[in-house]
Write an enzyme that holds these catalytic residues in place. Structure first.
Site, PDB file in Angstrom:
ATOM      1  CD  GLU A 194     -13.695 -33.561 -18.056  1.00 30.24           C
ATOM      2  OE1 GLU A 194     -12.687 -33.185 -17.422  1.00 30.24           O
ATOM      3  OE2 GLU A 194     -14.150 -34.709 -18.008  1.00 30.24           O
TER       4      GLU A 194
ATOM      5  CG  HIS B 113      -1.118 -14.847 -11.108  1.00 25.93           C
ATOM      6  ND1 HIS B 113      -1.293 -15.100  -9.781  1.00 25.93           N
ATOM      7  CD2 HIS B 113       0.002 -14.130 -11.217  1.00 25.93           C
ATOM      8  CE1 HIS B 113      -0.321 -14.534  -9.103  1.00 25.93           C
ATOM      9  NE2 HIS B 113       0.482 -13.947  -9.953  1.00 25.93           N
TER      10      HIS B 113
END
Lengths: 408, 298
Positions: free
Chosen positions: B214, B256
């Site tokens: 996945e 991030h």
């Protein structure tokens, strides 16, 4: 995970003894003006939206006077920043900046440990930092059993060349930031910039914090700060998505039913589990099908949850068919799925001969499911076909009923 | 043969008296797998489908010397249960529990690693070695043979449900599995694809491995590097689901700083490219698994 709005993050930091700028929340230009007047200094105005890099998106503005604060707030309110409408602004004291530093704490999933990134060069994003100034960053992996004792925190800053009086203060601040991260089950805590004022004080000028929604059961303090289900969306939850979160939360301990609205599409998508849904969505798309939503249904959900989700899926405008599929189930009772789905179809007066419904459900109690679906006139498959073959049947049925272009 | 579990495994279930654990116990015994004991604090002296229950793992260990534990407890108690297993000398732990807070997961995994204990999961539906009729967890439910028959193919799946579907596809192709392992859907798990490839490499029964993947994590990239280092030399077939997520607006994943630390990983297309570069067969359509297996295994 769920991202906190900045005033919430700052509230939590403040409670942990970390200095943050004076701030107020304003929902109108008038409120912003009054806030700026009370703060009594030039201010920064920031759109209160749960997205990063607001500076680059034009969502941060400056004002020297309360009147100007009203103008700037008026410009921010009502715009949309990366799909999020700005309903409130943060009005904050503008600091007298001597230096801008960078600090973040998150999980390094490969090393399976919390990681601290620190730099005495802040105000730029971490990607820029690592590209342009890799020598001016310290990356420290935290031993989850040791935590961050004071000496470690001081070592991090000392390695960046921080000394004198500032070293003790910077160490203490970092310890408090780590304690905040740990205490609130945070996934990310980023302070950028971490400002050293001209007066030599350390202030968390901007704070981005997101928390682990799996830990909400022990974080009652955060209950009103995090919207359930928001971690899965790139935009605010739609009304339908909110309803589906309610359906899922109505029985939080039995089964999951997750729903994400996709732009356009005509196939209602009722699939699971996680991997099976991804596979079916990819396969429908590659065959030319157009799913109208994404969903993940699993963990043996009760009939009411299945029924509620199916109704939600079918209520999206433009949905003209329903695809139901799972991997062969280990414990999900497919007869229960069948009952929930059929109840929704019947209640909405859906006739499967004119409204394509294709089902591929195999696993626990599938003999009963076969009888139920067949009696309801639904095209049913068990483990005589693969998931891919079932996807192909769905796309073919849509074409049969509505023609190549999708219009009846 | 097969990996991790066999008929000599001495299995204990922590939390055995729970609704789901009790059902799993019933199905597991019916399949022919031996469960030596169960543990639920306060329920010592009871039995679950004939399996004796103890108040503490320590007491269960004294009587039955288990080496493998299936931990069926809610998220809030997982760390304590893992610590109990590690403290009592268990060597292999499987955690089916979903939604374990990541702070706890990190502690579990570090504690086990330091003690040399292997962990599968969290968020694993289980694993099965059909040649030895041994299964650990809900995997296979009450109809194990529908999907799992003995054979030469190893299965590693990041999706619990797709562990069964993938094994069923292998059966449909005319083969069976040596061991099928659901490694857990979370980003923080005990044993990764690469870790299991190392075990399948050493297993004489396994002639090829199928991986169901996945988006997210860097497991496929690590597996590709492992193949290139000749750590795994048997044929590898991989399917990576979730290609559509690459075209979604950014924002579903954020943080991030975390992305930076993990490198620019996660995208199915990059994973596929890395695995192909390493010589793996990456499937475009899941149904291609059947002809690909036939071509490889003959």
């Amino acid at each position: 995970m769920g991202r906190l709005l900045e005033h919430h993050s700052k509230q939590l930091l403040k409670e942990m003894g970390i200095t943050v700028p004076l701030y107020e929340v304003a929902a109108s230009a008038v409120e912003a003006e009054e806030a700026a007047r009370r703060i009594g200094k030039p201010v920064v105005l920031k759109a209160l939206v749960p997205v990063g890099k607001r500076g680059k998106a034009g969502a941060i503005k400056f004002a020297d006077t309360p009147q100007e604060a009203a103008l700037r707030a008026g410009e921010l309110l009502g715009i949309t920043v990366r799909h999020f409408p700005v309903e409130k602004v943060l009005v904050e004291e503008k600091l007298d900046v001597a230096q801008e530093w960078y600090l973040s704490i998150t999980y390094d999933k490969s090393r399976q440990a919390p990681v601290i990134i620190a730099s005495t060069r802040g105000g730029v994003d971490v990607e820029e930092l690592s590209r342009s100034y890799p020598g001016e960053m310290v990356i420290h992996h935290v031993d989850p059993f040791e935590g961050l004792p004071g000496f470690r925190a001081r070592e991090i800053w000392a390695d960046l060349g921080v000394g004198g009086k500032l070293l003790g203060a910077a160490g203490a601040l970092l310890s408090k930031l780590y304690a905040t991260f740990d205490r609130y089950d945070a996934y990310l805590l980023e302070v950028n910039p971490l400002v050293v004022t001209t007066g030599g004080e350390l202030v968390a000028a901007a704070a981005v914090m997101s928390v682990d929604d799996s830990a909400m059961y022990r974080q009652s303090r955060l209950a009103d700060m995090v919207q359930l289900g928001s971690e899965r969306a790139w935009r605010p939850l739609t009304e339908l998505e909110k309803k589906m979160v309610e359906v899922n939360e109505s029985d939080p301990y039995r089964g999951t039913a997750r729903y994400t609205e996709m732009p356009g599409g005509d196939i209602g998508f009722m699939c699971g589990g996680g991997g099976g849904s991804l596979l079916c969505f990819d396969t429908l798309m590659s065959l030319g099908g157009r799913p109208a939503n994404y969903s993940e249904v699993g963990g043996n959900p009760p009939e009411a949850k299945v029924y509620g989700l199916t109704k939600g899926i079918l209520s999206k405008p433009g949905v003209k068919g329903l695809f139901v599929a799972h991997n062969i189930t280990n414990n999900t009772q497919v007869d229960v799925l069948a009952r929930g789905i059929i109840r929704a179809l019947e209640e909405l007066n859906i006739n499967p001969t004119t409204f394509p419904v294709v089902v591929r459900e195999a696993g626990v109690n599938d003999a009963i499911a076969r009888e139920l679906f067949t009696a309801a006139g639904v095209e049913y498959y068990g483990d005589e076909v693969t998931l891919t073959e079932a996807c192909a049947r769905m796309v073919a049925r849509m074409k049969e009923v509505y023609g190549e272009g999708g219009q009846p | 043969m097969g990996i991790l579990i066999d008929r000599h495994s001495r299995i204990v279930i922590q939390g055995i008296t729970g609704r789901e654990a009790s059902m799993v116990t019933k199905h597991t015994l019916a399949y022919g797998t031996r469960i030596v004991a169960g543990v639920t604090p306060g329920k010592g002296g009871q039995e679950v489908h004939g399996v004796p229950v103890y108040d503490t793992l320590k007491a269960a260990c004294r009587e039955h010397q288990p080496d493998t534990s299936l931990i069926y407890v809610p998220p809030a108690f997982v760390y304590d249960a893992v610590a109990e297993a590690v403290a009592n000398g268990i060597k292999l732990i499987l955690i089916p529990t979903e939604n374990v807070p990541q702070k706890d997961a990190v502690k579990c995994l570090n504690l086990a690693r330091r003690a040399g204990v292997r962990v599968i999961g969290p968020n694993s539906v289980g694993m099965i070695n059909p040649g030895e009729r041994v299964k650990l967890g809900a995997i296979g439910g009450d109809n194990v043979e529908r999907c799992f028959v003995p054979g030469p193919v190893g299965v590693i799946s990041r999706s619990g449900g797709m562990t069964a579907e993938t094994s069923w596809m292998i059966k449909r192709a005319g083969y069976g599995v040596s061991t099928s392992v659901s490694i857990g859907g979370d980003a923080l798990i005990g044993s990764t694809i690469k870790d299991l490839l190392a075990l399948f490499e050493a297993d004489p029964q396994t002639r090829a491995v199928v991986v169901f993947s996945e988006p997210g994590t860097s497991q496929e990239e690590e597996a590709a590097a492992f193949i290139q280092e000749r750590g795994f030399t048997k044929p590898l077939i991989a399917y990576i689901a979730g290609r559509f997520t690459e075209n979604m607006p950014e924002g579903t994943v954020f943080g991030h700083a975390a992305a930076l630390i993990s490198g620019n990983y996660g995208r199915p297309s990059l994973k596929a490219a890395r695995l192909r570069e390493a010589g793996a067969h990456v499937l475009e359509n899941f149904d291609d698994l059947i002809p690909t297996l036939k071509q490889i295994l003959g």
